[in-house]
Design a protein around this motif. Structure first.
Motif, short mmCIF file in Angstrom:
data_model
loop_
_atom_site.label_atom_id
_atom_site.label_comp_id
_atom_site.label_asym_id
_atom_site.label_seq_id
_atom_site.Cartn_x
_atom_site.Cartn_y
_atom_site.Cartn_z
N CYS A 1 12.29 -7.53 2.47
CA CYS A 1 10.94 -7.66 1.91
C CYS A 1 10.07 -6.53 2.44
O CYS A 1 10.28 -6.04 3.56
CB CYS A 1 10.33 -9.00 2.29
N ASP A 2 9.10 -6.12 1.63
CA ASP A 2 8.16 -5.08 2.04
C ASP A 2 7.03 -5.66 2.89
O ASP A 2 6.44 -4.94 3.70
CB ASP A 2 7.57 -4.39 0.80
N ALA A 3 6.70 -6.93 2.67
CA ALA A 3 5.61 -7.58 3.41
C ALA A 3 5.76 -9.09 3.25
O ALA A 3 6.49 -9.57 2.39
CB ALA A 3 4.25 -7.13 2.88
N MET B 1 7.83 -4.73 9.29
CA MET B 1 7.33 -5.41 8.09
C MET B 1 5.94 -6.00 8.37
O MET B 1 5.78 -6.81 9.27
CB MET B 1 8.27 -6.52 7.65
N ILE C 1 1.40 -2.26 3.67
CA ILE C 1 2.70 -1.63 3.41
C ILE C 1 2.58 -0.12 3.56
O ILE C 1 3.44 0.53 4.17
CB ILE C 1 3.24 -2.03 2.02
N SER D 1 2.40 0.74 7.20
CA SER D 1 3.71 0.52 7.82
C SER D 1 4.67 1.66 7.50
O SER D 1 5.37 2.16 8.38
CB SER D 1 4.28 -0.81 7.33
#
Length: 135
Positions: free
Chosen positions: A50-52, A78, A121, A124
């Motif tokens: 997952c991205d977030a 993340m 995102i 990050s």
């Protein structure tokens, strides 16, 4: 960013709220995975990149801070955004201290949530990129 939609894990034990929020985020082009408990969220993240994540603070099986700490061990980069519907900004700030990227009070504006997800995102990915430090 790539052409692939952002994948977000949405965690909240209020099924009605979670489904509506997931539907609204999907309409805005995100791929959304849902979990209705902390344990289910950990399993879902273990099985899916997952991205977030967007995580409620108050859940029956484990609170959002516990989930956040586990996620930070699983995927340190993340971003996790905390949601609270209990007016407890103090608990949300505890989430920030534990490594959350941001927090919002429920009910939240969908566009504000989407902006916070995208910004988290982006931050990050920039911090993970070797080009982020030109020195």
């Amino acid at each position: 960013m790539s052409d692939k939609p952002l994948r977000v894990l949405l965690i909240d034990d209020e099924a009605g709220f979670t489904e509506v929020l997931a539907k609204r985020l999907r309409r805005r082009g995100l791929e959304v995975l849902v979990a209705f408990s902390g344990a289910e969220a950990v399993r879902t993240l273990h099985e899916n990149a997952c991205d977030a994540a967007v995580c409620d603070l108050k859940m029956v099986d484990m609170d959002g801070i516990e989930v956040l700490k586990i996620f930070k061990k699983m995927v340190p980069s993340m971003p996790v955004i905390m949601l609270t519907g209990h007016g407890s900004e103090e608990a949300a700030k505890d989430g920030l201290d534990a490594g959350a990227a941001d927090y919002l009070l429920k009910p939240c504006d969908i566009d504000e949530l989407l902006a916070k997800i995208t910004a988290a995102i982006t931050r990050s990915r920039q911090s993970a990129s070797p080009a982020a430090d030109p020195s």
